[in-house]
Design an enzyme around this catalytic site. Structure first.
Site, mmCIF file in Angstrom:
data_model
loop_
_atom_site.group_PDB
_atom_site.id
_atom_site.type_symbol
_atom_site.label_atom_id
_atom_site.label_comp_id
_atom_site.label_asym_id
_atom_site.label_seq_id
_atom_site.Cartn_x
_atom_site.Cartn_y
_atom_site.Cartn_z
ATOM 1 N N ASP A 8 0.847 -1.186 0.000
ATOM 2 C CA ASP A 8 0.000 0.000 0.000
ATOM 3 C C ASP A 8 0.890 1.246 0.000
ATOM 4 O O ASP A 8 2.063 1.182 0.389
ATOM 5 C CB ASP A 8 -0.893 -0.049 1.245
ATOM 6 C CG ASP A 8 -1.662 1.234 1.468
ATOM 7 O OD1 ASP A 8 -2.387 1.644 0.548
ATOM 8 O OD2 ASP A 8 -1.515 1.832 2.553
ATOM 9 N N ASP A 10 -0.292 5.078 0.948
ATOM 10 C CA ASP A 10 -0.538 6.035 2.032
ATOM 11 C C ASP A 10 -0.648 5.320 3.376
ATOM 12 O O ASP A 10 -1.430 4.388 3.549
ATOM 13 C CB ASP A 10 -1.817 6.823 1.740
ATOM 14 C CG ASP A 10 -1.691 7.633 0.456
ATOM 15 O OD1 ASP A 10 -0.906 8.589 0.441
ATOM 16 O OD2 ASP A 10 -2.354 7.279 -0.532
ATOM 17 N N THR A 42 -2.873 0.267 -4.258
ATOM 18 C CA THR A 42 -3.372 1.456 -3.570
ATOM 19 C C THR A 42 -4.766 1.861 -4.035
ATOM 20 O O THR A 42 -5.233 1.416 -5.091
ATOM 21 C CB THR A 42 -2.389 2.622 -3.819
ATOM 22 O OG1 THR A 42 -2.911 3.841 -3.286
ATOM 23 C CG2 THR A 42 -2.149 2.818 -5.309
ATOM 24 N N GLY A 43 -5.385 2.724 -3.264
ATOM 25 C CA GLY A 43 -6.650 3.315 -3.672
ATOM 26 C C GLY A 43 -6.465 4.461 -4.651
ATOM 27 O O GLY A 43 -7.427 4.927 -5.263
ATOM 28 N N LYS A 199 -8.623 -4.837 -3.344
ATOM 29 C CA LYS A 199 -7.189 -5.084 -3.540
ATOM 30 C C LYS A 199 -6.863 -6.571 -3.534
ATOM 31 O O LYS A 199 -5.958 -7.017 -4.247
ATOM 32 C CB LYS A 199 -6.380 -4.377 -2.461
ATOM 33 C CG LYS A 199 -6.392 -2.862 -2.542
ATOM 34 C CD LYS A 199 -5.455 -2.280 -1.489
ATOM 35 C CE LYS A 199 -5.443 -0.764 -1.497
ATOM 36 N NZ LYS A 199 -4.470 -0.217 -0.534
ATOM 37 N N ASP A 222 -1.925 -0.857 5.936
ATOM 38 C CA ASP A 222 -2.267 -0.229 7.212
ATOM 39 C C ASP A 222 -3.752 0.054 7.378
ATOM 40 O O ASP A 222 -4.220 0.247 8.501
ATOM 41 C CB ASP A 222 -1.506 1.087 7.374
ATOM 42 C CG ASP A 222 -2.096 2.186 6.498
ATOM 43 O OD1 ASP A 222 -2.621 3.174 7.036
ATOM 44 O OD2 ASP A 222 -2.065 2.055 5.258
ATOM 45 N N ASN A 225 -9.005 -0.677 3.788
ATOM 46 C CA ASN A 225 -9.079 -1.064 2.376
ATOM 47 C C ASN A 225 -7.956 -2.026 1.985
ATOM 48 O O ASN A 225 -7.902 -2.488 0.843
ATOM 49 C CB ASN A 225 -9.085 0.163 1.457
ATOM 50 C CG ASN A 225 -7.827 0.997 1.561
ATOM 51 O OD1 ASN A 225 -7.207 1.099 2.623
ATOM 52 N ND2 ASN A 225 -7.449 1.626 0.470
#
Length: 272
Positions: A8, A10, A42-43, A199, A222, A225
Site C-alpha cells: 500500500d 498512504d 493502492t486506492g 485489492k 495499514d 481497504n
C-alpha cells in the site's frame, strides 16, 4: 520464498508528508535487484502512483501496479491497462441518489477523471480540502452533472467530515452494501466499487497471471481497504500504525510508516 510483495502507499510506503524515505527506497531496490517483484497496491489512481514508480525504477517489462482499490491493474512500462473492473452507470446513479440524503460530496473516478457530481445549475466552489486531495493524487477535480457523465468509471467516492461519513455509512441500505464493495479507506473517504472488487481480488488475479502461488506472495498495509489484500497474501504484514481491524488478521506486525516499517518487513522476510 517470497517472490511478490504488494505494498500500500498512504500510511505504509510513505510517511505523513507522502515521502518515501531513503531507507525504504534503498531496501525495495535491493529486493528488486535480487528478483523480487514489487507491486504498489493502492486506492490512488495511476497518476498518484507514477511518481513512486519512477523513483523506484519500476518501469521494466512485467512491472505492474494495482490502482483504484483493486479496480485496475496497469503494466508500468507501457501504461497498458491489463485488467479493469468498472462500475455500471446504473449503479453509480443509485449511489448518487443516496448521496442527496447526506452531507458528504459525491465523486466518480477513473484513471483520467476525478469528477464532483452536482445538480444542474448548481453553483459550486471546490473546498480547499478536496483540491488538496486532488493534488495528492496528481488529478484535478472537475465539476459535472450526472447527465454529463459519458465514460467508464471504476469507483465512486464520498468525501467529507468523519462524523458526516459515519452517518452516511450507517445509512447505507443493506441491499446496496451487499451489491457493491464498500470500504472506508480514510476517515474522510468512503469508496464504492463493483461487487467483489478490492485489492485482494486484484492481487490474486495478478499473482495467478504471473504464476505465483499464494505462499510466495507477501502484502503490507495499514488501512481497512487493505483487509482483503492482507487476507489474499500468504504472508500478511500490518504496519504499527494500522487499524485494529487490520491487525486482527495480520500474520506479522512491522514498525510504523514513520519508522520505515516497509523496509523493516522487507529486510526480515524477503532479504533474509
Amino acid at each position: 520464498m517470497i517472490k511478490l510483495v504488494a505494498i500500500d502507499i498512504d500510511g505504509t510506503l510513505v510517511n505523513e508528508e507522502k515521502i518515501m524515505s531513503e531507507k525504504v527506497k534503498a531496501t525495495l531496490q535491493k529486493a528488486m535487484k535480487q528478483g523480487t517483484k514489487i507491486v504498489l497496491c493502492t486506492g490512488r489512481p495511476i497518476t498518484g502512483i507514477l511518481p513512486y514508480v519512477e523513483e523506484l525504477g519500476m518501469e521494466k517489462e512485467e512491472d505492474f501496479v494495482i490502482s483504484q482499490n483493486g479496480a485496475v491493474i496497469t503494466r508500468t512500462d507501457t501504461r497498458e491497462i491489463i485488467e479493469e473492473w468498472p462500475m455500471e452507470l446504473a449503479g453509480i446513479k443509485e449511489w448518487y441518489k443516496l448521496s442527496k440524503k447526506f452531507k458528504p460530496l459525491f465523486l466518480v473516478m477513473n484513471e483520467e477523471d476525478f469528477n464532483l457530481i452536482v445538480e444542474p445549475e448548481e453553483d459550486v466552489e471546490l473546498e480547499p480540502a478536496l483540491i488538496a486531495e486532488g493534488k495528492i493524487i496528481s488529478m484535478a477535480v472537475d465539476v459535472k452533472t450526472f447527465e454529463q457523465l459519458n465514460s467508464r468509471y471504476v469507483k465512486a467516492v464520498f468525501f467529507g467530515e468523519p462524523n458526516d461519513l459515519d452517518e452516511l455509512e450507517a445509512g447505507i441500505p443493506e441491499a446496496m452494501r451487499e451489491n457493491y464493495s464498500v470500504v472506508r479507506s480514510q476517515v474522510y473517504l468512503l469508496e464504492i466499487a463493483a461487487k467483489g472488487i478490492d485489492k485482494g481480488t486484484a492481487l490474486k488475479q495478478l499473482a495467478q497471471d504471473l504464476g505465483f502461488e499464494r505462499e510466495e506472495v507477501m502484502a503490507i498495509g495499514d488501512g481497512n481497504n487493505d483487509y482483503e489484500m492482507i487476507e489474499a497474501a500468504g504472508l500478511g504484514v500490518v504496519m504499527a500504525n494500522g487499524t485494529e481491524r487490520l491487525k486482527s488478521i495480520a500474520d506479522e506486525l512491522t514498525l510504523s510508516n514513520i519508522e520505515d516499517g516497509v523496509a523493516h518487513a522487507i529486510e526480515k522476510f524477503v532479504l533474509n
